[in-house]
Write a protein that holds these residues in place. Structure first.
Motif, PDB file in Angstrom:
ATOM      1  N   GLU A 105       0.624  -1.289  -0.251  1.00 43.51           N
ATOM      2  CA  GLU A 105       0.378   0.008   0.106  1.00 43.51           C
ATOM      3  C   GLU A 105       0.657   1.216  -0.088  1.00 43.51           C
ATOM      4  O   GLU A 105       0.538   2.481  -0.792  1.00 43.51           O
ATOM      5  CB  GLU A 105      -0.696   0.152   1.326  1.00 43.51           C
ATOM      6  CG  GLU A 105      -0.674  -0.408   2.791  1.00 43.51           C
ATOM      7  CD  GLU A 105      -0.048  -1.250   3.315  1.00 43.51           C
ATOM      8  OE1 GLU A 105       0.777  -0.634   4.727  1.00 43.51           O
ATOM      9  OE2 GLU A 105       0.140  -2.044   2.644  1.00 43.51           O
ATOM     10  N   VAL A 106       2.301   1.431   0.265  1.00 47.84           N
ATOM     11  CA  VAL A 106       2.700   2.441  -0.202  1.00 47.84           C
ATOM     12  C   VAL A 106       3.482   2.538  -0.791  1.00 47.84           C
ATOM     13  O   VAL A 106       3.466   3.493  -1.550  1.00 47.84           O
ATOM     14  CB  VAL A 106       3.849   2.279   1.026  1.00 47.84           C
ATOM     15  CG1 VAL A 106       5.029   3.194   0.955  1.00 47.84           C
ATOM     16  CG2 VAL A 106       3.336   2.162   3.239  1.00 47.84           C
ATOM     17  N   GLY A 107       3.781   1.397  -1.854  1.00 48.93           N
ATOM     18  CA  GLY A 107       4.711   1.134  -2.950  1.00 48.93           C
ATOM     19  C   GLY A 107       3.968   1.486  -4.028  1.00 48.93           C
ATOM     20  O   GLY A 107       4.313   0.353  -4.723  1.00 48.93           O
ATOM     21  N   ASP A 108       2.532   1.838  -4.308  1.00 51.54           N
ATOM     22  CA  ASP A 108       1.632   1.146  -5.036  1.00 51.54           C
ATOM     23  C   ASP A 108       2.082   1.534  -6.280  1.00 51.54           C
ATOM     24  O   ASP A 108       2.211   2.550  -6.970  1.00 51.54           O
ATOM     25  CB  ASP A 108       0.353   1.980  -4.299  1.00 51.54           C
ATOM     26  CG  ASP A 108      -1.105   1.912  -5.749  1.00 51.54           C
ATOM     27  OD1 ASP A 108      -0.906   0.898  -6.008  1.00 51.54           O
ATOM     28  OD2 ASP A 108      -1.752   3.072  -6.028  1.00 51.54           O
ATOM     29  N   PRO A 109       1.950   0.446  -7.103  1.00 56.37           N
ATOM     30  CA  PRO A 109       3.091   0.284  -8.661  1.00 56.37           C
ATOM     31  C   PRO A 109       2.182   1.405  -9.042  1.00 56.37           C
ATOM     32  O   PRO A 109       2.360   2.052 -10.432  1.00 56.37           O
ATOM     33  CB  PRO A 109       2.927  -0.863  -9.358  1.00 56.37           C
ATOM     34  CG  PRO A 109       2.501  -1.450  -7.741  1.00 56.37           C
ATOM     35  CD  PRO A 109       2.340  -0.525  -6.898  1.00 56.37           C
ATOM     36  N   ALA A 110       1.126   1.644  -9.056  1.00 54.92           N
ATOM     37  CA  ALA A 110       0.130   2.960  -9.997  1.00 54.92           C
ATOM     38  C   ALA A 110       0.021   4.249 -10.543  1.00 54.92           C
ATOM     39  O   ALA A 110       0.526   5.085 -10.423  1.00 54.92           O
ATOM     40  CB  ALA A 110      -1.036   2.654  -9.948  1.00 54.92           C
ATOM     41  N   ARG A 111       0.859   4.364  -8.125  1.00 54.42           N
ATOM     42  CA  ARG A 111       1.149   5.695  -8.594  1.00 54.42           C
ATOM     43  C   ARG A 111       1.721   5.940  -8.020  1.00 54.42           C
ATOM     44  O   ARG A 111       2.613   6.992  -7.784  1.00 54.42           O
ATOM     45  CB  ARG A 111      -0.004   5.926  -6.379  1.00 54.42           C
ATOM     46  CG  ARG A 111      -0.853   6.239  -6.857  1.00 54.42           C
ATOM     47  CD  ARG A 111      -2.311   6.217  -5.201  1.00 54.42           C
ATOM     48  NE  ARG A 111      -0.705   7.481  -4.647  1.00 54.42           N
ATOM     49  CZ  ARG A 111      -1.120   6.989  -3.006  1.00 54.42           C
ATOM     50  NH1 ARG A 111      -1.936   6.294  -2.209  1.00 54.42           N
ATOM     51  NH2 ARG A 111      -0.372   7.849  -2.159  1.00 54.42           N
ATOM     52  N   HIS A 112       2.958   5.360  -7.538  1.00 57.35           N
ATOM     53  CA  HIS A 112       4.475   5.148  -7.647  1.00 57.35           C
ATOM     54  C   HIS A 112       5.570   4.258  -7.931  1.00 57.35           C
ATOM     55  O   HIS A 112       6.064   3.211  -7.867  1.00 57.35           O
ATOM     56  CB  HIS A 112       4.666   4.731  -5.766  1.00 57.35           C
ATOM     57  CG  HIS A 112       3.964   5.880  -5.094  1.00 57.35           C
ATOM     58  ND1 HIS A 112       4.404   7.397  -4.843  1.00 57.35           N
ATOM     59  CD2 HIS A 112       3.475   5.389  -4.241  1.00 57.35           C
ATOM     60  CE1 HIS A 112       3.796   8.377  -4.480  1.00 57.35           C
ATOM     61  NE2 HIS A 112       3.071   6.534  -3.830  1.00 57.35           N
ATOM     62  N   PRO A 113       5.135   4.769  -9.516  1.00 57.62           N
ATOM     63  CA  PRO A 113       6.078   3.485 -10.291  1.00 57.62           C
ATOM     64  C   PRO A 113       7.883   3.568 -10.387  1.00 57.62           C
ATOM     65  O   PRO A 113       8.467   2.701 -10.657  1.00 57.62           O
ATOM     66  CB  PRO A 113       6.134   4.327 -11.786  1.00 57.62           C
ATOM     67  CG  PRO A 113       5.743   4.939 -12.347  1.00 57.62           C
ATOM     68  CD  PRO A 113       5.282   5.522 -10.714  1.00 57.62           C
ATOM     69  N   GLU A 114       8.704   4.017  -9.718  1.00 61.93           N
ATOM     70  CA  GLU A 114       9.639   3.981  -9.650  1.00 61.93           C
ATOM     71  C   GLU A 114       9.487   3.368  -8.259  1.00 61.93           C
ATOM     72  O   GLU A 114      11.095   2.543  -7.807  1.00 61.93           O
ATOM     73  CB  GLU A 114      10.248   5.847  -8.700  1.00 61.93           C
ATOM     74  CG  GLU A 114      10.488   6.493  -9.804  1.00 61.93           C
ATOM     75  CD  GLU A 114       9.049   7.502  -8.882  1.00 61.93           C
ATOM     76  OE1 GLU A 114       7.886   7.307  -8.715  1.00 61.93           O
ATOM     77  OE2 GLU A 114       8.611   8.807  -9.766  1.00 61.93           O
ATOM     78  N   ALA A 115       8.650   2.715  -7.090  1.00 61.67           N
ATOM     79  CA  ALA A 115       8.919   2.229  -6.448  1.00 61.67           C
ATOM     80  C   ALA A 115       9.011   0.830  -6.639  1.00 61.67           C
ATOM     81  O   ALA A 115       9.879  -0.271  -6.551  1.00 61.67           O
ATOM     82  CB  ALA A 115       8.275   2.264  -5.026  1.00 61.67           C
ATOM     83  N   ALA A 116       8.091   0.447  -8.360  1.00 58.21           N
ATOM     84  CA  ALA A 116       8.292  -0.845  -8.394  1.00 58.21           C
ATOM     85  C   ALA A 116       9.397  -1.236  -9.182  1.00 58.21           C
ATOM     86  O   ALA A 116       9.466  -2.227  -9.309  1.00 58.21           O
ATOM     87  CB  ALA A 116       6.856  -0.947  -9.585  1.00 58.21           C
ATOM     88  N   ALA A 117       9.555   0.058 -10.000  1.00 56.37           N
ATOM     89  CA  ALA A 117      10.855  -0.222 -10.878  1.00 56.37           C
ATOM     90  C   ALA A 117      12.139  -0.731  -9.828  1.00 56.37           C
ATOM     91  O   ALA A 117      13.096  -1.179 -10.165  1.00 56.37           O
ATOM     92  CB  ALA A 117      11.065   0.738 -11.779  1.00 56.37           C
ATOM     93  N   ALA A 118      12.345  -0.160  -8.354  1.00 55.95           N
ATOM     94  CA  ALA A 118      13.076  -0.799  -7.371  1.00 55.95           C
ATOM     95  C   ALA A 118      13.198  -1.330  -7.359  1.00 55.95           C
ATOM     96  O   ALA A 118      14.198  -1.922  -7.401  1.00 55.95           O
ATOM     97  CB  ALA A 118      13.357   0.714  -6.624  1.00 55.95           C
TER      98      ALA A 118
END
Length: 181
Positions: A105-118
């Motif tokens: 819920e913190v690194g939601d890929p839809a809202r924070h693609p940088e977190a998902a990519a990392a």
């Protein structure tokens, strides 16, 4: 009291109308406390990192640790083992990062693609270690994803149990440490 002269700047006696609360607290007098007083000091206004930026930083630190483990290994099986041990050691050294990295819920890929990519880089490193072990005949050939998910799930599960405490309790029963386990 009437006729008693207060020092200049002392204001009204504490607890009376016209007495500033801050001055009363400074002088040690009793004043009505506000909700903010009961909560304690205000947090610093210095900007702290957002949850997703901490996720990105955590994955960067984790990737550095995993790369060092892989690069120091003698063979593909040692590399796979060392990557998993490095992941557990990272969690022990950085429990706050791991806790936030494992919260979708913190690194939601839809809202924070940088977190998902990392988060994909450490998983891809584990995938390459699985493929190397398959090439060397240490793991069954074929699609690496089932083995990748097995090792990834084991590592995340172990780390979660370690951070939350049950692993240390189990280790004390069998006479070992989490990293030796």
């Amino acid at each position: 009291p009437a006729g008693v002269r207060r020092p200049r700047g002392a204001g009204a006696p504490c607890g009376t109308a016209g007495s500033p609360r801050r001055a009363c607290r400074r002088r040690g007098g009793a004043a009505r406390r506000t909700a903010r007083d009961r909560r304690g000091p205000r947090p610093s206004r210095r900007r702290r990192g957002c949850g997703w930026t901490n996720i990105v930083d955590g994955h960067r630190l984790l990737l550095e640790r995993l790369l060092a483990a892989r690069d120091g290994a003698a063979d593909s099986v040692s590399a796979l083992r060392d990557i998993l041990v490095a992941y557990a050691a990272f969690a022990a050294d950085h429990p706050a990062h791991i806790r936030i990295m494992l919260r979708p819920e913190v690194g939601d890929p839809a809202r924070h693609p940088e977190a998902a990519a990392a988060g994909t880089e450490p998983v891809e490193l584990l995938r390459s270690a699985v493929q190397d072990a398959q090439r060397d005949g240490a793991l069954p050939p074929g699609d690496p994803d089932p083995m990748l998910h097995l090792f990834w799930s084991l590592a995340v599960g172990f780390v979660t149990l370690w951070i939350d405490g049950p692993i240390e309790a189990r280790c004390s029963v069998v006479g070992t440490t989490p990293l030796e386990l």
